[in-house]
Design an enzyme around this catalytic site. Structure first.
Site, PDB file in Angstrom:
ATOM      1  N   TYR A  66      55.387  86.940 -17.343  1.00 32.61           N
ATOM      2  CA  TYR A  66      54.563  86.025 -18.149  1.00 32.61           C
ATOM      3  C   TYR A  66      54.179  84.778 -17.354  1.00 32.61           C
ATOM      4  CZ  TYR A  66      54.516  88.773 -22.333  1.00 32.61           C
ATOM      5  OH  TYR A  66      54.250  89.778 -23.224  1.00 32.61           O
ATOM      6  N   HIS A 118      47.548  87.708 -31.698  1.00 29.41           N
ATOM      7  CA  HIS A 118      48.703  88.012 -30.845  1.00 29.41           C
ATOM      8  C   HIS A 118      49.350  86.773 -30.243  1.00 29.41           C
ATOM      9  CE1 HIS A 118      47.214  92.453 -30.285  1.00 29.41           C
ATOM     10  NE2 HIS A 118      47.727  92.207 -31.469  1.00 29.41           N
ATOM     11  N   CYS A 130      66.658  78.825 -33.433  1.00 26.98           N
ATOM     12  CA  CYS A 130      67.517  77.703 -33.832  1.00 26.98           C
ATOM     13  C   CYS A 130      66.804  76.856 -34.891  1.00 26.98           C
ATOM     14  CB  CYS A 130      67.949  76.876 -32.631  1.00 26.98           C
ATOM     15  SG  CYS A 130      66.755  75.640 -32.099  1.00 26.98           S
ATOM     16  N   CYS A 151      64.891  76.347 -24.726  1.00 22.29           N
ATOM     17  CA  CYS A 151      64.585  75.614 -25.965  1.00 22.29           C
ATOM     18  C   CYS A 151      65.106  74.198 -25.790  1.00 22.29           C
ATOM     19  CB  CYS A 151      65.247  76.314 -27.156  1.00 22.29           C
ATOM     20  SG  CYS A 151      65.189  75.335 -28.675  1.00 22.29           S
ATOM     21  N   SER A 192      39.562  97.895 -26.734  1.00 22.63           N
ATOM     22  CA  SER A 192      39.660  99.352 -26.746  1.00 22.63           C
ATOM     23  C   SER A 192      39.814  99.859 -28.182  1.00 22.63           C
ATOM     24  CB  SER A 192      40.833  99.815 -25.885  1.00 22.63           C
ATOM     25  OG  SER A 192      42.026  99.216 -26.336  1.00 22.63           O
TER      26      SER A 192
HETATM   27  P1  OAD Z   1      42.324  96.791 -23.613  1.00 24.43           P
HETATM   28  O1  OAD Z   1      42.685  96.564 -22.190  1.00 24.43           O
HETATM   29  O2  OAD Z   1      43.018  97.880 -24.355  1.00 24.43           O
HETATM   30  O3  OAD Z   1      40.764  97.086 -23.723  1.00 24.43           O
HETATM   31  C1  OAD Z   1      39.823  96.302 -23.067  1.00 24.43           C
HETATM   32  C2  OAD Z   1      38.456  96.882 -23.388  1.00 24.43           C
HETATM   33  O4  OAD Z   1      37.487  96.043 -22.803  1.00 24.43           O
HETATM   34  C3  OAD Z   1      38.227  98.293 -22.826  1.00 24.43           C
HETATM   35  O5  OAD Z   1      37.697  99.113 -23.863  1.00 24.43           O
HETATM   36  C4  OAD Z   1      37.196  98.084 -21.712  1.00 24.43           C
HETATM   37  O6  OAD Z   1      36.282  99.178 -21.613  1.00 24.43           O
HETATM   38  C5  OAD Z   1      36.494  96.844 -22.193  1.00 24.43           C
HETATM   39  N1  OAD Z   1      35.903  95.999 -21.134  1.00 24.43           N
HETATM   40  C6  OAD Z   1      36.374  95.668 -19.927  1.00 24.43           C
HETATM   41  N2  OAD Z   1      35.578  94.784 -19.312  1.00 24.43           N
HETATM   42  C7  OAD Z   1      34.548  94.546 -20.166  1.00 24.43           C
HETATM   43  C8  OAD Z   1      33.397  93.717 -20.131  1.00 24.43           C
HETATM   44  N3  OAD Z   1      33.121  92.915 -19.104  1.00 24.43           N
HETATM   45  N4  OAD Z   1      32.565  93.749 -21.201  1.00 24.43           N
HETATM   46  C9  OAD Z   1      32.819  94.535 -22.277  1.00 24.43           C
HETATM   47  N5  OAD Z   1      33.899  95.320 -22.370  1.00 24.43           N
HETATM   48  C10 OAD Z   1      34.760  95.328 -21.335  1.00 24.43           C
HETATM   49  O7  OAD Z   1      42.479  95.384 -24.343  1.00 24.43           O
HETATM   50  P2  OAD Z   1      42.577  95.075 -25.903  1.00 24.43           P
HETATM   51  O8  OAD Z   1      41.682  95.952 -26.677  1.00 24.43           O
HETATM   52  O9  OAD Z   1      42.415  93.616 -26.025  1.00 24.43           O
HETATM   53  O10 OAD Z   1      48.564  93.618 -27.099  1.00 24.43           O
HETATM   54  O11 OAD Z   1      44.065  95.469 -26.181  1.00 24.43           O
HETATM   55  C11 OAD Z   1      44.598  95.200 -27.444  1.00 24.43           C
HETATM   56  C12 OAD Z   1      46.045  94.813 -27.290  1.00 24.43           C
HETATM   57  O12 OAD Z   1      46.740  95.820 -26.553  1.00 24.43           O
HETATM   58  C13 OAD Z   1      46.278  93.555 -26.460  1.00 24.43           C
HETATM   59  O13 OAD Z   1      46.166  92.382 -27.205  1.00 24.43           O
HETATM   60  C14 OAD Z   1      47.666  93.755 -25.975  1.00 24.43           C
HETATM   61  C15 OAD Z   1      47.515  95.170 -25.516  1.00 24.43           C
HETATM   62  O14 OAD Z   1      48.636  95.897 -25.264  1.00 24.43           O
HETATM   63  C16 OAD Z   1      49.821  93.196 -26.906  1.00 24.43           C
HETATM   64  O15 OAD Z   1      50.245  92.863 -25.802  1.00 24.43           O
HETATM   65  C17 OAD Z   1      50.630  93.150 -28.149  1.00 24.43           C
END
Ligand code: OAD
Length: 245
Positions: A66, A118, A130, A151, A192
């Protein structure tokens, strides 16, 4: 009618617009997405890094990951997608953004009333829950003076203020996002559309009668069910549509 004109016309006639954003919106800023080529989950294991169990087992490794991502985000700037969306929220009361992103680029661009499903990579929480500490607090020092961060109230471990796999989202955020699915136009941008509950919002919006749109460089599970899918980098699509409004 060309896709961009079609979206612009829908937006011109819309009172309420909700944009659900994912990692693709920050890709042009230099922040890696999770899935797809170069995605974080290709090179790292989500179960080793983004679960309460992983943190309990090895907080130092989780914090190092992180801390690296915090450094990455701190060195990036909002792109045209963040800027267009921020302007929309500033100019129109009922045009809102819901994000799954834990970076702060929507905020730095000036987005108003952002719903952050998130959490934030710059928020910390007390791992021991705490009583003296707030539910979360902001600490944007990069790098941390002490690793892993603690913390300030109980001296125990702090944890990242993000939602991990296996954890529930803040019910207030889910409620706020849910309410925003009742809109005229619902846009899923750079996500996605796989992770619930966000993935379900498109369906809910559609059930409410919204015109649903996907902006993505690729085809996703949602592509077949939206009213309009526009392929291409979201930072270009949004800038072009904004220019037509
Ligand atoms: P993903 O990495 O799953 O998806 C990113 C999407 O953005 C994909 O469908 C790509 O095709 C698209 N993409 C990439 N570059 C782009 C661009 N310049 N313009 C348009 N589209 C583009 O990310 P999230 O959908 O945000 O959660 O994932 C959802 C959650 O899964 C995240 O918040 C995270 C992850 O695991 C946690 O960590 C709890």
């Amino acid at each position: 009618m060309a896709h961009l004109d079609q979206l612009a016309e829908r937006l011109r006639n819309a009172t309420s617009v909700t944009v659900l954003t994912g990692a693709g919106v920050s890709a042009a800023s230099g922040i890696p997405t999770f899935r797809g080529s170069g995605g974080l989950w290709r090179n790292f294991s989500a179960t080793d890094l983004a679960t309460p169990r992983a943190f309990a087992r090895d907080p130092v490794t989780v914090w190092e990951w992180y801390a690296w991502r915090r450094e990455q985000v701190a060195s990036c700037s909002p792109n045209a997608a963040h800027e267009v969306l921020a302007r929309w929220t500033q100019r129109r009361n009922s045009w809102r953004v819901v994000t799954q992103n834990v970076d702060d680029l929507h905020i730095r661009a000036g987005t108003l009333d952002l719903v952050r499903l998130h959490g934030s990579i710059f928020d910390l929480r007390c791992w021991n829950h705490c009583d003296a500490s707030p539910r979360s607090w902001r600490d944007d020092r990069v790098p941390f003076p002490e690793m892993p961060p603690r913390c300030s109230q109980c001296g125990g471990l702090a944890r990242p203020g993000v939602v991990w796999f296996g954890e529930s989202l803040d019910p207030a955020d889910v409620k706020a996002a849910d309410a925003l699915t009742a809109c005229d136009v619902f846009i899923a941008a750079g996500t996605s559309a796989l992770v619930y509950p966000a993935a379900g919002f498109l369906l809910e919006a559609s059930a409410h009668g919204a015109f649903t749109v996907e902006l993505n460089t690729e085809t996703t599970d949602a592509t077949g069910s939206v009213d309009l899918a526009i392929r291409g980098p979201v930072e270009h699509t949004l800038a072009e549509v904004d220019a037509l409004l």
